[in-house]
Design a protein around this motif. Structure first.
Motif, mmCIF file in Angstrom:
data_model
loop_
_atom_site.group_PDB
_atom_site.id
_atom_site.type_symbol
_atom_site.label_atom_id
_atom_site.label_comp_id
_atom_site.label_asym_id
_atom_site.label_seq_id
_atom_site.Cartn_x
_atom_site.Cartn_y
_atom_site.Cartn_z
ATOM 1 N N UNK A 110 -9.942 1.530 9.911
ATOM 2 C CA UNK A 110 -9.937 2.401 8.728
ATOM 3 C C UNK A 110 -10.146 1.630 7.423
ATOM 4 N N UNK A 111 -9.547 0.447 7.289
ATOM 5 C CA UNK A 111 -9.751 -0.361 6.086
ATOM 6 C C UNK A 111 -11.214 -0.771 5.957
ATOM 7 N N UNK A 112 -11.809 -1.188 7.076
ATOM 8 C CA UNK A 112 -13.222 -1.563 7.049
ATOM 9 C C UNK A 112 -14.100 -0.361 6.710
ATOM 10 N N UNK A 113 -13.713 0.808 7.169
ATOM 11 C CA UNK A 113 -14.506 2.017 6.925
ATOM 12 C C UNK A 113 -14.526 2.391 5.455
ATOM 13 N N UNK A 114 -13.356 2.374 4.787
ATOM 14 C CA UNK A 114 -13.320 2.897 3.412
ATOM 15 C C UNK A 114 -13.951 1.925 2.416
ATOM 16 N N UNK A 115 -14.089 0.651 2.773
ATOM 17 C CA UNK A 115 -14.878 -0.278 1.973
ATOM 18 C C UNK A 115 -14.316 -0.604 0.607
ATOM 19 N N UNK A 116 -12.993 -0.813 0.508
ATOM 20 C CA UNK A 116 -12.378 -1.211 -0.754
ATOM 21 C C UNK A 116 -11.963 -2.679 -0.676
ATOM 22 N N UNK A 117 -11.836 -3.368 -1.817
ATOM 23 C CA UNK A 117 -11.478 -4.795 -1.767
ATOM 24 C C UNK A 117 -10.082 -5.072 -1.255
ATOM 25 N N UNK A 118 -9.120 -4.166 -1.510
ATOM 26 C CA UNK A 118 -7.735 -4.456 -1.162
ATOM 27 C C UNK A 118 -6.981 -3.151 -0.943
ATOM 28 N N UNK A 119 -6.048 -3.162 0.019
ATOM 29 C CA UNK A 119 -5.267 -1.950 0.292
ATOM 30 C C UNK A 119 -3.981 -2.318 1.006
ATOM 31 N N UNK A 120 -2.971 -1.476 0.831
ATOM 32 C CA UNK A 120 -1.760 -1.526 1.649
ATOM 33 C C UNK A 120 -1.964 -0.599 2.833
#
Length: 306
Positions: free
Chosen positions: A156-166
Motif C-alpha cells: 500500500x505504501x508503494x502504491x500511494x507513492x508518497x515520500x513518507x508515511x506512518x
C-alpha cells in the motif's frame, strides 16, 4: 527486450522506489496471529523500473508474462512467485471478473537487492498496480489499497507513492506525512537473506515490551530531522543481528563513521546511515570502505525521503 507474445503496446513505465523503515515498533500478536506494528516508512532514490505492455490480439487472453533484467536479476522469480506478477493477476481478476480480460507483459529492471528489507518486491507490485489502474480505471482507490494490502504489508505504501508515511495494520492504514528535506544516506546491502517470517519468529518471547504503546510527536514535528533522529528504532534489529553477527559488526563499523543515525531496515539485512550533507557522507563512505576487508557488502548512495 521485446515481449515474447504478439505485438504489445506500451502502457507505461514507472519507477519502483526502495523504502527504509526509520522506525519499526512491534507489539503483541492479534487474533489473526500477526504482530501489531507501527512503522515510519521513507521512500529512497534507489529504484527498480517497471514497464507494462498490453498484449497483442494474438496473445492468450488474460495472461501475465514477466521478464526480469538489469543489474540484480539473479534469483528474482519470473513467474507467479513474483509480487508484480501477482499484483497484475489479482488486479485483472477483479477489474475483469467475467470476460474480456486483457493480457499484459511486465518488464522488470531490477536494482533493489532481494531479501534486504528494502521492499523491492513490494515496490514493484505497487508500481505495477499504478500502471494497471491508469490504463483500466475500474477499481476505486479504496479497492486498490485493499488489494495492495492482500499482496504484502509494504505494497500500500508503494502504491500511494508518497515520500513518507506512518503505517499500521500490516500497511492497510497509512498516514501520509509532510517529509523533511531529503538527506544523503548510505545503504549497506549484505548478501545475507533474511525472510520476514524468520525475523518475526526470532523475535518470539524475547521482545522486551509486547503490547506497549508507542508515543510519537505530532505529525508536523516528524518533518524535522532533529525529531526524527531521536525516533529511529527497529524492534527486529536485535534478534536479527544476534543470529547474524557479521551484520552486527557491519552496523558497528557504520556507526563508527558518525552518521546522524544508523539502523537496520525492516526485517533486514540491509542497513542504512543518514548524513547531514554530501561531504559528510563521502567521508563516511571512504572510512567505512577502508575499515573492511575488501570483500564487504555493497554500498549504495541514496537520498531520502524522496
Amino acid at each position: 527486450m521485446t515481449p515474447a507474445h504478439g505485438a504489445p503496446g506500451l502502457i507505461g513505465t514507472a519507477e519502483a522506489h526502495a523504502k527504509i523503515n526509520l522506525r519499526h515498533r512491534v507489539f503483541a500478536r492479534d487474533e489473526t496471529g500477526f504482530h501489531g506494528v507501527e512503522t515510519l516508512l521513507a521512500r529512497t532514490s534507489l529504484t527498480d523500473t517497471i514497464s507494462l505492455f498490453e498484449a497483442g490480439p494474438e496473445a492468450a487472453a488474460g495472461g501475465v508474462n514477466l521478464a526480469v533484467e538489469g543489474p540484480r536479476p539473479a534469483g528474482v522469480p519470473e513467474g507467479p512467485d513474483n509480487l508484480c506478477w501477482r499484483a497484475a493477476e489479482m488486479f485483472l481478476e477483479r477489474a475483469f471478473p467475467k470476460r474480456g480480460r486483457p493480457g499484459v507483459h511486465i518488464r522488470l529492471e531490477k536494482r533493489i537487492p532481494m531479501g534486504s528489507g528494502l521492499g523491492g518486491g513490494s515496490a514493484d507490485a505497487g508500481a505495477t498496480l499504478r500502471l494497471l489502474a491508469r490504463r483500466w480505471p475500474r477499481l476505486d482507490e479504496r479497492d486498490l489499497v485493499e488489494l495492495a494490502g492482500e499482496i504484502g504489508s509494504d505494497v500500500p505504501f508503494a502504491l500511494i507513492g508518497v515520500p513518507m508515511a506512518l503505517g499500521w495494520e500490516r500497511g492497510r492504514r497509512l498516514l501520509p506525512l509532510r517529509p523533511p528535506r531529503p538527506r544523503p544516506a548510505l545503504l549497506v546491502c549484505s548478501p545475507i537473506h533474511v525472510s520476514t517470517p524468520e525475523a518475526y519468529g526470532w523475535l518470539g518471547r524475547t521482545h522486551a515490551d509486547p503490547g506497549s504503546a508507542s508515543v510519537l510527536p505530532g505529525a508536523t514535528r516528524l518533518a524535522d530531522w532533529e525529531s526524527l533522529e531521536r525516533l529511529i528504532r527497529n524492534d527486529l534489529e536485535a534478534s536479527v543481528l544476534a543470529r547474524h553477527p557479521e551484520l552486527s559488526e557491519t552496523l558497528e563499523r557504520l556507526r563508527s563513521c558518525e552518521p546522524a543515525a544508523a539502523a537496520m531496515t525492516g526485517s533486514g539485512s540491509a542497513l542504512f546511515a543518514i548524513f547531514r550533507d554530501d561531504a559528510e557522507r563521502a567521508r563516511a563512505r571512504h572510512r567505512f570502505s577502508a575499515s573492511g576487508d575488501g570483500e564487504g557488502p555493497d554500498i549504495v548512495d541514496v537520498r531520502l525521503p524522496v
